[in-house]
Write a protein that holds these residues in place. Structure first.
Motif, PDB file in Angstrom:
ATOM      1  N   ASN A  26       0.819  -1.220   0.000  1.00 42.44           N
ATOM      2  CA  ASN A  26       0.000   0.000   0.000  1.00 42.44           C
ATOM      3  C   ASN A  26       0.851   1.268   0.000  1.00 42.44           C
ATOM      4  O   ASN A  26       0.315   2.370   0.152  1.00 42.44           O
ATOM      5  CB  ASN A  26      -0.935   0.013   1.215  1.00 42.44           C
ATOM      6  CG  ASN A  26      -0.186   0.077   2.532  1.00 42.44           C
ATOM      7  OD1 ASN A  26       0.978  -0.294   2.611  1.00 42.44           O
ATOM      8  ND2 ASN A  26      -0.851   0.547   3.569  1.00 42.44           N
ATOM      9  N   GLN A  40      -6.774   7.675   2.917  1.00 44.73           N
ATOM     10  CA  GLN A  40      -7.330   6.759   3.902  1.00 44.73           C
ATOM     11  C   GLN A  40      -8.847   6.852   3.894  1.00 44.73           C
ATOM     12  O   GLN A  40      -9.434   7.794   3.358  1.00 44.73           O
ATOM     13  CB  GLN A  40      -6.803   7.096   5.297  1.00 44.73           C
ATOM     14  CG  GLN A  40      -7.223   8.483   5.779  1.00 44.73           C
ATOM     15  CD  GLN A  40      -6.677   8.824   7.134  1.00 44.73           C
ATOM     16  OE1 GLN A  40      -6.334   7.950   7.914  1.00 44.73           O
ATOM     17  NE2 GLN A  40      -6.584  10.110   7.438  1.00 44.73           N
ATOM     18  N   THR A  42     -12.715   4.442   5.286  1.00 37.88           N
ATOM     19  CA  THR A  42     -13.348   3.274   5.884  1.00 37.88           C
ATOM     20  C   THR A  42     -14.313   2.662   4.883  1.00 37.88           C
ATOM     21  O   THR A  42     -14.993   3.392   4.143  1.00 37.88           O
ATOM     22  CB  THR A  42     -14.103   3.671   7.169  1.00 37.88           C
ATOM     23  OG1 THR A  42     -13.207   4.341   8.054  1.00 37.88           O
ATOM     24  CG2 THR A  42     -14.671   2.448   7.870  1.00 37.88           C
ATOM     25  N   ILE A  55     -10.299  -5.781   0.218  1.00 36.28           N
ATOM     26  CA  ILE A  55      -9.019  -5.415  -0.367  1.00 36.28           C
ATOM     27  C   ILE A  55      -9.271  -4.345  -1.424  1.00 36.28           C
ATOM     28  O   ILE A  55     -10.215  -4.454  -2.220  1.00 36.28           O
ATOM     29  CB  ILE A  55      -8.317  -6.635  -0.998  1.00 36.28           C
ATOM     30  CG1 ILE A  55      -7.810  -7.571   0.108  1.00 36.28           C
ATOM     31  CG2 ILE A  55      -7.148  -6.205  -1.874  1.00 36.28           C
ATOM     32  CD1 ILE A  55      -7.112  -8.806  -0.407  1.00 36.28           C
ATOM     33  N   ARG A  86      -1.929  -1.881  -3.627  1.00 30.00           N
ATOM     34  CA  ARG A  86      -2.977  -2.762  -3.089  1.00 30.00           C
ATOM     35  C   ARG A  86      -2.918  -2.680  -1.575  1.00 30.00           C
ATOM     36  O   ARG A  86      -1.838  -2.710  -0.982  1.00 30.00           O
ATOM     37  CB  ARG A  86      -2.742  -4.203  -3.541  1.00 30.00           C
ATOM     38  CG  ARG A  86      -3.738  -5.201  -2.927  1.00 30.00           C
ATOM     39  CD  ARG A  86      -3.340  -6.635  -3.231  1.00 30.00           C
ATOM     40  NE  ARG A  86      -3.488  -6.933  -4.646  1.00 30.00           N
ATOM     41  CZ  ARG A  86      -2.745  -7.808  -5.307  1.00 30.00           C
ATOM     42  NH1 ARG A  86      -1.752  -8.439  -4.701  1.00 30.00           N
ATOM     43  NH2 ARG A  86      -2.950  -8.030  -6.583  1.00 30.00           N
ATOM     44  N   GLY A  87      -4.079  -2.560  -0.957  1.00 26.86           N
ATOM     45  CA  GLY A  87      -4.116  -2.469   0.496  1.00 26.86           C
ATOM     46  C   GLY A  87      -5.289  -3.237   1.064  1.00 26.86           C
ATOM     47  O   GLY A  87      -6.407  -3.146   0.552  1.00 26.86           O
ATOM     48  N   SER A  88      -5.034  -3.997   2.102  1.00 28.55           N
ATOM     49  CA  SER A  88      -6.118  -4.706   2.778  1.00 28.55           C
ATOM     50  C   SER A  88      -6.708  -3.823   3.860  1.00 28.55           C
ATOM     51  O   SER A  88      -6.021  -2.983   4.443  1.00 28.55           O
ATOM     52  CB  SER A  88      -5.602  -6.021   3.375  1.00 28.55           C
ATOM     53  OG  SER A  88      -4.539  -5.760   4.275  1.00 28.55           O
ATOM     54  N   VAL A  89      -7.992  -4.010   4.101  1.00 29.59           N
ATOM     55  CA  VAL A  89      -8.694  -3.254   5.133  1.00 29.59           C
ATOM     56  C   VAL A  89      -8.468  -3.948   6.468  1.00 29.59           C
ATOM     57  O   VAL A  89      -8.584  -5.166   6.579  1.00 29.59           O
ATOM     58  CB  VAL A  89     -10.194  -3.172   4.799  1.00 29.59           C
ATOM     59  CG1 VAL A  89     -10.971  -2.546   5.933  1.00 29.59           C
ATOM     60  CG2 VAL A  89     -10.396  -2.386   3.509  1.00 29.59           C
ATOM     61  N   TYR A  95      -8.732   1.540   5.583  1.00 29.13           N
ATOM     62  CA  TYR A  95      -7.636   1.292   4.646  1.00 29.13           C
ATOM     63  C   TYR A  95      -6.736   2.522   4.626  1.00 29.13           C
ATOM     64  O   TYR A  95      -7.141   3.629   5.006  1.00 29.13           O
ATOM     65  CB  TYR A  95      -8.160   1.014   3.235  1.00 29.13           C
ATOM     66  CG  TYR A  95      -8.742   2.237   2.562  1.00 29.13           C
ATOM     67  CD1 TYR A  95      -7.934   3.095   1.828  1.00 29.13           C
ATOM     68  CD2 TYR A  95     -10.095   2.547   2.680  1.00 29.13           C
ATOM     69  CE1 TYR A  95      -8.456   4.231   1.218  1.00 29.13           C
ATOM     70  CE2 TYR A  95     -10.618   3.674   2.085  1.00 29.13           C
ATOM     71  CZ  TYR A  95      -9.804   4.506   1.356  1.00 29.13           C
ATOM     72  OH  TYR A  95     -10.318   5.644   0.772  1.00 29.13           O
ATOM     73  N   THR A  96      -5.520   2.370   4.153  1.00 30.24           N
ATOM     74  CA  THR A  96      -4.614   3.497   4.017  1.00 30.24           C
ATOM     75  C   THR A  96      -3.602   3.225   2.910  1.00 30.24           C
ATOM     76  O   THR A  96      -3.162   2.084   2.730  1.00 30.24           O
ATOM     77  CB  THR A  96      -3.887   3.801   5.346  1.00 30.24           C
ATOM     78  OG1 THR A  96      -3.026   4.936   5.174  1.00 30.24           O
ATOM     79  CG2 THR A  96      -3.059   2.622   5.815  1.00 30.24           C
TER      80      THR A  96
END
Length: 204
Positions: A26, A40, A42, A55, A86-89, A95-96
């Motif tokens: 990320n 960032q 939610t 994701i 790519r970022g997972s929550v 997420y950020t």
């Protein structure tokens, strides 16, 4: 030769922790780098509850509006900006990303980041955009935003944080549902939801 029919999508997930995440996935550039910002937000379901295991993937131009064509996204070196992350929550639904403010890709165009959302219960990933909030004239003239009612348009525009970052929440259903995009076979773009509502109701 006859016209080919696209292969149907499959249910997104389950996600296996050893396969999808990778180191600094990320971080489109190193935190604290000149010009870096934090994106960032939610992810919420239709009842307003946070979704803990989604994701997100983002694609964007660099700060000058150039579409980046550099390899190396899967092995971050801290210097090369590839325009993809790519970022997972997390468990809190937050997420950020560490990235840069995208520049407009054409004079007078509104700057935005493309986003794909993967989550349980979705038959296909969802596509959307997050726009920078500052250039009101460009936002008013953007073809996609101009096609939406004012309340729907707001779901695609981030808010600027005091530290210069961006906050943008994603709502998969409900009255404030984020506008999602449907890409047609001919390449045209339609607004709407490109996943079945009944499937998304099963996420909670």
């Amino acid at each position: 030769m006859g016209k080919l029919t696209p292969t149907p999508g499959q249910t997104v997930g389950p996600f296996y922790g050893y396969a999808l995440p990778f180191n600094k996935d990320n971080e489109l550039l190193a935190p604290g780098s000149p010009g870096s910002i934090r994106l960032q937000g939610t992810v919420y379901d239709g009842s307003g509850s946070t979704i803990p295991d989604a994701i997100l993937e983002i694609w964007q131009p660099d700060s000058d509006g150039n579409i980046v064509q550099r390899t190396g996204s899967l092995v971050r070196d801290g210097y090369t900006f590839t325009g993809w992350g790519r970022g997972s929550v997390g468990n809190s639904g937050v997420y950020t990303f560490t990235t840069v403010n995208p520049g407009p890709t054409a004079p007078g165009a509104a700057a935005f980041i493309s986003v794909a959302v993967f989550a349980r219960g979705l038959m296909n990933r969802l596509f959307t955009r997050v726009y920078l909030p500052e250039n009101e004239e460009a936002l008013a003239n953007d073809p996609l935003l101009r096609s939406l009612e004012p309340e729907r348009r707001k779901t695609l525009i981030a808010r600027r944080d005091p530290d210069g970052g961006l906050t943008w929440d994603i709502r998969l259903q409900g009255g404030d549902e984020t506008v999602f995009l449907d890409f047609q076979q001919d390449g045209s773009l339609e607004t709407g939801v490109n996943a079945d509502h009944s499937a998304r109701e099963n996420k909670a």
